[in-house]
Write a protein that holds these residues in place. Structure first.
Motif, short mmCIF file in Angstrom:
data_model
loop_
_atom_site.label_atom_id
_atom_site.label_comp_id
_atom_site.label_asym_id
_atom_site.label_seq_id
_atom_site.Cartn_x
_atom_site.Cartn_y
_atom_site.Cartn_z
N SER A 15 -28.86 48.08 57.43
CA SER A 15 -28.11 47.29 56.45
C SER A 15 -28.41 47.77 55.04
O SER A 15 -29.49 48.23 54.73
CB SER A 15 -28.46 45.81 56.60
OG SER A 15 -29.83 45.63 56.29
N THR A 16 -27.42 47.65 54.18
CA THR A 16 -27.55 48.04 52.78
C THR A 16 -28.33 46.96 52.04
O THR A 16 -28.06 45.77 52.22
CB THR A 16 -26.15 48.19 52.15
OG1 THR A 16 -25.40 49.09 52.94
CG2 THR A 16 -26.24 48.71 50.74
N THR A 18 -29.38 44.28 49.28
CA THR A 18 -28.52 43.39 48.51
C THR A 18 -28.26 43.93 47.10
O THR A 18 -27.14 43.88 46.61
CB THR A 18 -29.14 41.99 48.43
OG1 THR A 18 -29.33 41.50 49.76
CG2 THR A 18 -28.25 41.03 47.68
N SER A 21 -25.64 46.59 47.18
CA SER A 21 -24.32 46.00 47.40
C SER A 21 -23.78 45.33 46.15
O SER A 21 -22.58 45.42 45.85
CB SER A 21 -24.38 44.97 48.54
OG SER A 21 -24.71 45.60 49.75
N ALA A 64 -20.94 42.33 54.37
CA ALA A 64 -21.46 41.27 55.23
C ALA A 64 -22.49 40.38 54.53
O ALA A 64 -22.69 39.24 54.94
CB ALA A 64 -22.09 41.88 56.47
N ASP A 65 -23.13 40.87 53.49
CA ASP A 65 -24.18 40.13 52.80
C ASP A 65 -23.56 39.09 51.87
O ASP A 65 -22.99 39.42 50.83
CB ASP A 65 -25.05 41.10 52.01
CG ASP A 65 -26.31 40.47 51.45
OD1 ASP A 65 -26.49 39.24 51.62
OD2 ASP A 65 -27.11 41.20 50.84
#
Length: 125
Positions: A15-16, A18, A21, A64-65
């Motif tokens: 996952s990237t 936060t 993002s 998605a975050d």
């Protein structure tokens, strides 16, 4: 002296973070603000709002975050009010600026809802 020979690398497909993002999303929304400012005059707030809303909704549908979506939406709303509706970053001016900015938040909510619906497993028949 001991040297650690094992290199730690980032996980591919992880996952990237936060912060990354948020930085990417705000950059995209600043680009949308520049585009809206170039295409439409200051009197055309609904058209400028539309550009920002479409980009905020698309961003929320892709990322998605939810923390990043909320942060980018808030920054996008402030960018809209400060630079597209008013001048020189003035966030305290009256008028319809914040009521138009709510549309950006609504579009981001729709985008996040679309992402949530897309992530649900299909119903068994």
């Amino acid at each position: 002296m001991v040297v650690d020979q094992e290199q730690k690398t980032a996980v591919v497909g992880g996952s990237t973070p936060t912060g990354v993002s948020v930085a990417i999303g705000w950059t995209v929304l600043i680009g949308a603000a520049l585009l809206a400012g170039a295409l439409f005059s200051p009197a055309e707030l609904p058209a400028r709002t539309l550009v920002m809303s479409v980009v905020a909704g698309a961003y929320a549908a892709v990322v998605a975050d939810l923390r990043a979506v909320v942060a980018v939406t808030g920054l996008g709303m402030a960018t809209f009010v400060g630079f597209l509706a008013n001048r020189f970053g003035d966030l305290s001016a009256g008028g319809d600026a914040w009521s138009y900015a709510v549309v950006i938040a609504f579009a981001a909510t729709l985008g996040a809802g679309y992402r949530w619906l897309r992530s649900m497993p299909p119903a068994a028949e």
